[in-house]
Design a protein around this motif. Structure first.
Motif, PDB file in Angstrom:
ATOM      1  N   ARG A 153      -7.296   5.181  -3.318  1.00  0.00           N
ATOM      2  CA  ARG A 153      -6.406   4.687  -4.368  1.00  0.00           C
ATOM      3  C   ARG A 153      -5.064   4.229  -3.789  1.00  0.00           C
ATOM      4  O   ARG A 153      -4.422   3.337  -4.330  1.00  0.00           O
ATOM      5  CB  ARG A 153      -6.148   5.779  -5.414  1.00  0.00           C
ATOM      6  N   CYS A 154      -4.651   4.856  -2.680  1.00  0.00           N
ATOM      7  CA  CYS A 154      -3.358   4.505  -2.077  1.00  0.00           C
ATOM      8  C   CYS A 154      -3.433   3.192  -1.309  1.00  0.00           C
ATOM      9  O   CYS A 154      -2.475   2.433  -1.280  1.00  0.00           O
ATOM     10  CB  CYS A 154      -2.900   5.620  -1.134  1.00  0.00           C
ATOM     11  N   GLY A 155      -4.549   2.978  -0.633  1.00  0.00           N
ATOM     12  CA  GLY A 155      -4.695   1.748   0.145  1.00  0.00           C
ATOM     13  C   GLY A 155      -4.517   1.930   1.634  1.00  0.00           C
ATOM     14  O   GLY A 155      -4.899   1.058   2.420  1.00  0.00           O
ATOM     15  N   ALA A 156      -3.910   3.043   2.058  1.00  0.00           N
ATOM     16  CA  ALA A 156      -3.718   3.301   3.484  1.00  0.00           C
ATOM     17  C   ALA A 156      -3.759   4.798   3.730  1.00  0.00           C
ATOM     18  O   ALA A 156      -3.388   5.595   2.859  1.00  0.00           O
ATOM     19  CB  ALA A 156      -2.392   2.723   3.975  1.00  0.00           C
ATOM     20  N   ALA A 157      -4.215   5.182   4.915  1.00  0.00           N
ATOM     21  CA  ALA A 157      -4.309   6.594   5.263  1.00  0.00           C
ATOM     22  C   ALA A 157      -3.778   6.831   6.666  1.00  0.00           C
ATOM     23  O   ALA A 157      -3.999   6.033   7.575  1.00  0.00           O
ATOM     24  CB  ALA A 157      -5.757   7.071   5.173  1.00  0.00           C
ATOM     25  N   LEU A 158      -3.063   7.927   6.825  1.00  0.00           N
ATOM     26  CA  LEU A 158      -2.580   8.363   8.129  1.00  0.00           C
ATOM     27  C   LEU A 158      -3.089   9.784   8.340  1.00  0.00           C
ATOM     28  O   LEU A 158      -2.822  10.674   7.529  1.00  0.00           O
ATOM     29  CB  LEU A 158      -1.049   8.335   8.169  1.00  0.00           C
ATOM     30  N   VAL A 159      -3.845   9.996   9.394  1.00  0.00           N
ATOM     31  CA  VAL A 159      -4.463  11.294   9.660  1.00  0.00           C
ATOM     32  C   VAL A 159      -3.550  12.131  10.553  1.00  0.00           C
ATOM     33  O   VAL A 159      -3.042  11.641  11.568  1.00  0.00           O
ATOM     34  CB  VAL A 159      -5.840  11.125  10.327  1.00  0.00           C
ATOM     35  N   ARG A 166       0.827  -1.197   0.000  1.00  0.00           N
ATOM     36  CA  ARG A 166       0.000   0.000   0.000  1.00  0.00           C
ATOM     37  C   ARG A 166       0.863   1.249   0.000  1.00  0.00           C
ATOM     38  O   ARG A 166       1.962   1.256   0.566  1.00  0.00           O
ATOM     39  CB  ARG A 166      -0.894   0.049   1.253  1.00  0.00           C
ATOM     40  N   ALA A 167       0.351   2.289  -0.621  1.00  0.00           N
ATOM     41  CA  ALA A 167       0.938   3.609  -0.453  1.00  0.00           C
ATOM     42  C   ALA A 167       0.261   4.263   0.752  1.00  0.00           C
ATOM     43  O   ALA A 167      -0.834   3.868   1.147  1.00  0.00           O
ATOM     44  CB  ALA A 167       0.716   4.456  -1.701  1.00  0.00           C
ATOM     45  N   ILE A 168       0.910   5.238   1.347  1.00  0.00           N
ATOM     46  CA  ILE A 168       0.365   5.906   2.530  1.00  0.00           C
ATOM     47  C   ILE A 168      -0.072   7.317   2.155  1.00  0.00           C
ATOM     48  O   ILE A 168       0.760   8.155   1.793  1.00  0.00           O
ATOM     49  CB  ILE A 168       1.412   5.995   3.650  1.00  0.00           C
ATOM     50  N   ALA A 169      -1.367   7.589   2.233  1.00  0.00           N
ATOM     51  CA  ALA A 169      -1.885   8.936   2.019  1.00  0.00           C
ATOM     52  C   ALA A 169      -1.885   9.667   3.352  1.00  0.00           C
ATOM     53  O   ALA A 169      -2.459   9.185   4.328  1.00  0.00           O
ATOM     54  CB  ALA A 169      -3.293   8.876   1.438  1.00  0.00           C
ATOM     55  N   VAL A 170      -1.223  10.813   3.403  1.00  0.00           N
ATOM     56  CA  VAL A 170      -1.211  11.625   4.620  1.00  0.00           C
ATOM     57  C   VAL A 170      -2.312  12.670   4.477  1.00  0.00           C
ATOM     58  O   VAL A 170      -2.274  13.499   3.569  1.00  0.00           O
ATOM     59  CB  VAL A 170       0.161  12.294   4.829  1.00  0.00           C
ATOM     60  N   VAL A 171      -3.305  12.600   5.360  1.00  0.00           N
ATOM     61  CA  VAL A 171      -4.489  13.462   5.242  1.00  0.00           C
ATOM     62  C   VAL A 171      -4.672  14.255   6.529  1.00  0.00           C
ATOM     63  O   VAL A 171      -4.181  13.874   7.594  1.00  0.00           O
ATOM     64  CB  VAL A 171      -5.755  12.623   4.942  1.00  0.00           C
ATOM     65  N   SER A 172      -5.380  15.384   6.425  1.00  0.00           N
ATOM     66  CA  SER A 172      -5.657  16.204   7.610  1.00  0.00           C
ATOM     67  C   SER A 172      -6.999  16.890   7.443  1.00  0.00           C
ATOM     68  O   SER A 172      -7.444  17.124   6.313  1.00  0.00           O
ATOM     69  CB  SER A 172      -4.559  17.246   7.818  1.00  0.00           C
TER      70      SER A 172
END
Length: 287
Positions: free
Chosen positions: A247-253, A116-122
């Motif tokens: 689309r990335c497969g993973a998310a870090l808030v 997975r890619a990691i999407a950094v979201v806020s």
């Protein structure tokens, strides 16, 4: 997309040789350091500091070079002050990033798990998402694997400024079907870190990331890089971040401590839970 190859072979050098080059030490100065080293029974770096020929920071930089650990030289640090993991790799902030990296590695990169890619979201602008994504990418690259930082904030891109790379071509051109050269650039001072900037800021950011091309691109990048970190627009600007995370497969808030609104953070986590993205966690940024 251009193919990228590099020679990662680095000749092992002594601390003395590195310090001599770094501080332009003369043969006479090196000889004085060696004599002091022998007389006092200390290491070369300690002797150089004691005689005033080098600073403690110079010694730490030399050690980082000897162990092939990316560490920005003193004259490079002011250019990219947000890159604390590169400028101050032994400081408190960098230790925090390494601790988060360890948690991410355990949660997302165990053997046998889907890549997975990691999407950094806020939730909001100003939470420190871009700062966090940049330093997370640096710490992942410091492990030695090929790491790519993708700036998918097609609304307010900043990664090209953080790393000082060209923004003439990038993600927006790829997603709109334009053939562009040199879209992926190597980060200075970190041999295993690469940057894919936004390029031209488009008028239709959400539509671009919703196209199948973005998902196909992410799969291609995951096949070429060991780690892929993706910066996203703040959720307050629309649903871009949730689409990108899916689309990335993973998310870090990432949310700013003592400033993030609880309801906005809860809404973001709830929205992400409705996507295929795996939640890697929530980080409160106090820097």
């Amino acid at each position: 997309m251009n193919s990228i190859s590099q020679d990662t072979t680095v000749a092992d050098r002594s601390i003395g040789a590195i310090l001599a080059d770094l501080r332009h030490l003369s043969a006479d100065q090196v000889e004085k350091i060696v004599h002091h080293q022998r007389d006092k029974g200390v290491r070369f770096g300690e002797a150089a500091v004691a005689l005033g020929f080098a600073s403690n920071d110079d010694v730490m930089f030399a050690l980082a070079q000897q162990f092939h650990y990316p560490y920005a030289a003193e004259d490079k640090r002011k250019a990219n002050p947000e890159l604390v993991a590169l400028n101050q790799p032994f400081g408190v902030q960098s230790e925090s990033f390494r601790a988060i990296r360890s948690q991410i590695m355990m949660r997302l990169f165990n053997e046998g798990q889907e890549r997975r890619a990691i999407a950094v979201v806020s939730p909001d602008s100003g939470d420190g998402k871009t700062f966090f994504a940049a330093n997370l990418a640096v710490t992942l690259a410091q492990l030695g694997g090929r790491t790519l930082l993708v700036d998918a904030d097609l609304r307010h891109p900043r990664q090209h400024l953080v790393f000082g790379v060209s923004n003439k071509a990038g993600l927006s051109g790829i997603l709109s079907g334009r053939a562009e050269n040199k879209v992926i650039q190597q980060a200075e001072g970190v041999p295993s870190l690469f940057i894919l900037p936004v390029g031209t800021t488009p008028p239709n950011p959400l539509e671009l990331v919703e196209r199948p091309a973005f998902g196909l691109l992410m799969r291609e990048l995951l096949a070429k890089f060991d780690h892929v970190v993706v910066d996203t627009p703040a959720a307050c600007y629309g649903s871009d971040s949730a689409v990108i995370a899916a689309r990335c497969g993973a998310a870090l808030v990432v949310a700013r401590k003592d400033q993030a609104r609880v309801n906005a953070l809860q809404d973001l986590v709830a929205n992400l839970s409705e996507t295929p993205a795996r939640m890697a966690g929530v980080v409160f940024n106090e820097f």
